[in-house]
Scaffold this motif. Sequence first.
Motif, PDB file in Angstrom:
ATOM      1  N   LEU A  53     -84.283  80.010 -94.703  1.00 28.31           N
ATOM      2  CA  LEU A  53     -84.811  81.176 -95.418  1.00 28.31           C
ATOM      3  C   LEU A  53     -83.704  82.025 -96.021  1.00 28.31           C
ATOM      4  O   LEU A  53     -83.856  82.528 -97.138  1.00 28.31           O
TER       5      LEU A  53
ATOM      6  N   VAL B 271     -82.674  80.435 -99.178  1.00 26.17           N
ATOM      7  CA  VAL B 271     -83.685  80.592-100.228  1.00 26.17           C
ATOM      8  C   VAL B 271     -83.699  82.030-100.750  1.00 26.17           C
ATOM      9  O   VAL B 271     -83.607  82.257-101.959  1.00 26.17           O
ATOM     10  N   ILE B 272     -83.782  82.995 -99.854  1.00 25.09           N
ATOM     11  CA  ILE B 272     -83.945  84.397-100.247  1.00 25.09           C
ATOM     12  C   ILE B 272     -82.657  84.993-100.807  1.00 25.09           C
ATOM     13  O   ILE B 272     -82.674  85.688-101.819  1.00 25.09           O
TER      14      ILE B 272
ATOM     15  N   SER C 230     -83.613  76.453-103.781  1.00 24.62           N
ATOM     16  CA  SER C 230     -85.026  76.086-103.683  1.00 24.62           C
ATOM     17  C   SER C 230     -85.333  75.722-102.237  1.00 24.62           C
ATOM     18  O   SER C 230     -84.462  75.245-101.502  1.00 24.62           O
ATOM     19  N   LEU C 231     -86.574  75.942-101.827  1.00 21.63           N
ATOM     20  CA  LEU C 231     -86.951  75.654-100.447  1.00 21.63           C
ATOM     21  C   LEU C 231     -86.800  74.172-100.109  1.00 21.63           C
ATOM     22  O   LEU C 231     -86.224  73.838 -99.068  1.00 21.63           O
TER      23      LEU C 231
ATOM     24  N   CYS D 273     -90.804  77.354 -92.370  1.00 15.43           N
ATOM     25  CA  CYS D 273     -90.162  77.789 -93.615  1.00 15.43           C
ATOM     26  C   CYS D 273     -91.159  78.041 -94.733  1.00 15.43           C
ATOM     27  O   CYS D 273     -91.092  79.075 -95.409  1.00 15.43           O
TER      28      CYS D 273
ATOM     29  N   SER E 245     -93.306  81.128 -93.705  1.00 13.69           N
ATOM     30  CA  SER E 245     -92.537  82.375 -93.778  1.00 13.69           C
ATOM     31  C   SER E 245     -92.243  82.759 -95.220  1.00 13.69           C
ATOM     32  O   SER E 245     -92.240  83.944 -95.571  1.00 13.69           O
ATOM     33  N   THR E 246     -92.006  81.767 -96.054  1.00 12.79           N
ATOM     34  CA  THR E 246     -91.768  82.032 -97.481  1.00 12.79           C
ATOM     35  C   THR E 246     -93.055  82.490 -98.163  1.00 12.79           C
ATOM     36  O   THR E 246     -93.046  83.440 -98.951  1.00 12.79           O
ATOM     37  N   ARG E 247     -94.155  81.826 -97.843  1.00 13.92           N
ATOM     38  CA  ARG E 247     -95.448  82.170 -98.443  1.00 13.92           C
ATOM     39  C   ARG E 247     -95.812  83.628 -98.142  1.00 13.92           C
ATOM     40  O   ARG E 247     -96.297  84.350 -98.999  1.00 13.92           O
TER      41      ARG E 247
ATOM     42  N   TYR F 162     -93.663  85.992 -97.109  1.00 12.71           N
ATOM     43  CA  TYR F 162     -92.410  86.729 -96.982  1.00 12.71           C
ATOM     44  C   TYR F 162     -92.563  88.227 -97.268  1.00 12.71           C
ATOM     45  O   TYR F 162     -92.068  89.054 -96.497  1.00 12.71           O
TER      46      TYR F 162
ATOM     47  N   MET G 187     -84.031  87.076 -91.179  1.00  7.48           N
ATOM     48  CA  MET G 187     -84.871  85.915 -91.455  1.00  7.48           C
ATOM     49  C   MET G 187     -85.476  85.379 -90.156  1.00  7.48           C
ATOM     50  O   MET G 187     -86.622  84.937 -90.134  1.00  7.48           O
TER      51      MET G 187
END
Length: 115
Positions: A16, A19-20, A25-26, A49, A52-54, A56, A80
């Motif tokens: 994460l 990504v963040i 990219s994930l 992942c 958590s990204t969805r 976020y 994260m």
Amino acid sequence: MANKAINLRALASRVLADVIHQGMSLPAALLKYNSALNDSDKSLLQELCFGSTRWYQRLDAICDQLLNRPLRRREASLKMLLIVGLYQLLFMRIKPHAAISETVDAVKDLKNATC
């Protein structure tokens, strides 16, 4: 990490953070970390992942409300990890005591990785 079990929550926090904060990219970030994992660990890492990204934005807002002070940029992996922990508690069927225990154990792995 030859003889030591890999903590998937610590890996998820690193993914994460890539990504963040790094703009990776994930899927690329997941490939970077999952080469030594078995299929079930890869699946759990992917769920942690992607979920958590969805979620976020929501998880980040909850995390900010729970913290007494904002975390510094160098503590990005720790934040994260908190987001991964919140995702487990709010959206997964992992028992709360197990999610909390594994997430707390992951702090040690993050600390050792940054030393």
